[in-house]
Design a protein around this motif. Structure first.
Motif, PDB file in Angstrom:
ATOM      1  N   ARG A  83      56.833  36.275  93.531  1.00 39.41           N
ATOM      2  CA  ARG A  83      55.971  36.135  94.697  1.00 39.41           C
ATOM      3  C   ARG A  83      54.613  36.754  94.374  1.00 39.41           C
ATOM      4  O   ARG A  83      54.518  37.651  93.548  1.00 39.41           O
ATOM      5  N   HIS A  84      53.570  36.302  95.057  1.00 36.98           N
ATOM      6  CA  HIS A  84      52.257  36.909  94.886  1.00 36.98           C
ATOM      7  C   HIS A  84      52.251  38.298  95.502  1.00 36.98           C
ATOM      8  O   HIS A  84      52.595  38.467  96.674  1.00 36.98           O
ATOM      9  N   GLY A  85      51.879  39.306  94.731  1.00 35.37           N
ATOM     10  CA  GLY A  85      51.745  40.650  95.261  1.00 35.37           C
ATOM     11  C   GLY A  85      50.367  40.877  95.862  1.00 35.37           C
ATOM     12  O   GLY A  85      49.463  40.042  95.756  1.00 35.37           O
ATOM     13  N   ALA A  86      50.204  42.035  96.509  1.00 31.23           N
ATOM     14  CA  ALA A  86      48.904  42.390  97.079  1.00 31.23           C
ATOM     15  C   ALA A  86      47.879  42.542  95.950  1.00 31.23           C
ATOM     16  O   ALA A  86      48.131  43.260  94.976  1.00 31.23           O
ATOM     17  N   PRO A  87      46.725  41.874  96.052  1.00 30.55           N
ATOM     18  CA  PRO A  87      45.758  41.909  94.942  1.00 30.55           C
ATOM     19  C   PRO A  87      44.792  43.087  95.035  1.00 30.55           C
ATOM     20  O   PRO A  87      44.591  43.676  96.102  1.00 30.55           O
ATOM     21  N   ALA A  88      44.182  43.402  93.927  1.00 32.28           N
ATOM     22  CA  ALA A  88      43.007  44.271  93.884  1.00 32.28           C
ATOM     23  C   ALA A  88      41.841  43.378  93.485  1.00 32.28           C
ATOM     24  O   ALA A  88      41.841  42.818  92.387  1.00 32.28           O
ATOM     25  N   ASP A  89      40.885  43.206  94.364  1.00 37.76           N
ATOM     26  CA  ASP A  89      39.799  42.248  94.129  1.00 37.76           C
ATOM     27  C   ASP A  89      38.453  42.974  94.154  1.00 37.76           C
ATOM     28  O   ASP A  89      38.002  43.452  95.200  1.00 37.76           O
ATOM     29  N   LEU A 145      48.581  48.901  91.847  1.00 35.59           N
ATOM     30  CA  LEU A 145      49.323  47.662  92.078  1.00 35.59           C
ATOM     31  C   LEU A 145      50.825  47.878  91.883  1.00 35.59           C
ATOM     32  O   LEU A 145      51.643  47.371  92.664  1.00 35.59           O
ATOM     33  N   GLN A 194      52.336  49.799  94.776  1.00 36.78           N
ATOM     34  CA  GLN A 194      52.447  48.995  96.004  1.00 36.78           C
ATOM     35  C   GLN A 194      53.556  47.954  95.934  1.00 36.78           C
ATOM     36  O   GLN A 194      54.034  47.483  96.960  1.00 36.78           O
ATOM     37  N   ALA A 195      53.973  47.608  94.732  1.00 38.10           N
ATOM     38  CA  ALA A 195      54.945  46.523  94.550  1.00 38.10           C
ATOM     39  C   ALA A 195      56.376  47.023  94.707  1.00 38.10           C
ATOM     40  O   ALA A 195      56.655  48.222  94.559  1.00 38.10           O
TER      41      ALA A 195
END
Length: 303
Positions: free
Chosen positions: A265-271, A288, A291-292
């Motif tokens: 699944r797509h995890g929360a990004p750092a952008d 990251l 948070q995962a």
């Protein structure tokens, strides 16, 4: 006996022994007509000189069911085509393909030979794709001709493919590929009336009896959680008309336990909104990972 799959025509690969045999008997008991495919090969894929598929067919017929033997190599393009043709020519069509055939050549990666890699990738991954491709051709042609199609493909992945397995790099890679192939096929074949799902089973078979002998020994009394027959009810249901709303899923099956594997699944990004500098990324990656959800452990990994 039940009528859950009454009249449905089913091809099952690697159906001479173990889980495949259990599938064949269960589909027949649910009223299906079954093509029992098996090369009769040994655990490592070598010739064994036996014909287990014929024994399964005889058992089905003795119980009043309909079945036929197919001995083609599912990883051979023309052989896979003949396998699908066997169902169409013998029973008049095809409704379900269960891809199950496979063997092992286990080695740690530093000892794994090219031939051992190629053989396992071939039988598992190409051995899933080739029958799937020819079955898809049949169903697409029927759909384009305006005939109703309510077809099923059930692939066989593994916990090794979902989490990895020490000493089984070739097998794990093939089974991971099968899980991804399942997602692709589900998306591409839906337009033709075909659902595609996969199972990741745990059961006592020739492929597991050595590695997990103690854990998988049959109990003296009570429920045998490692019996191959425990896996087949879900596969039969997935092959039935009742499952038409379920596609693109991978199910883990063991004993009386069924779970839906969630997959990548797509995890929360750092952008940053711009290109990162290498020196910036240490704390970003740490954050990251924090948070995962924790990664599932690789089977057989220490500590």
């Amino acid at each position: 006996m039940s009528d859950l799959c009454a009249g449905r025509i089913v091809v099952i690969t690697g159906a001479g022994r173990g889980i495949g045999r259990a599938h064949a008997l269960a589909f027949a008991a649910a009223g299906a007509k079954v093509v029992v495919n098996d090369l009769g090969a040994g655990l490592d894929g070598s010739a064994s000189g036996t014909d287990p598929a014929a024994e399964v067919v005889a058992e089905i017929r003795a119980a009043g069911g309909e079945a036929v033997v197919n001995g083609d190599d599912v990883a051979d393009w023309a052989g896979a085509q003949r396998l699908i043709a066997t169902a169409v020519e013998t029973f008049g069509g095809l409704d379900v393909l269960v891809n199950n055939a496979g063997f092992l050549r286990d080695r740690m990666l530093v000892s794994l030979g090219e031939d051992e890699w190629d053989a396992v990738i071939r039988v598992h991954l190409k051995g899933h794709f080739a029958p799937l491709r020819h079955a898809a051709d049949y169903w697409r042609a029927r759909s384009k001709a305006g005939d109703p199609v309510d077809a099923r493909i059930v692939n066989t992945s593994s916990g090794a493919g979902l989490q990895g397995s020490v000493g089984q790099g070739n097998y794990a890679a093939a089974k991971a590929g099968i899980a991804a192939l399942t997602l692709n096929a589900a998306a591409e074949l839906a337009r033709y009336g075909v659902t595609v799902n996969a199972i990741a089973p745990s059961a006592r078979t020739r492929m597991t009896e050595v590695a997990f002998a103690e854990m998988m020994a049959a109990p003296a009394t009570g429920f045998d959680a490692m019996a191959p027959e425990n896996v087949s009810p879900l596969v039969v249901w997935l092959g039935s008309a009742q499952s038409r709303q379920v596609t693109g899923r991978v199910f883990e099956v063991e004993g009386g336990r069924i779970a839906l594997a969630e997959g990548w699944r797509h995890g929360a990004p750092a952008d940053k909104g711009a290109r990162w500098l290498p020196d910036e990324l240490g704390p970003v990656v740490d954050r990251l990972i924090d948070q995962a959800r924790p990664a599932e452990p690789v089977y057989g990994a220490s500590g």
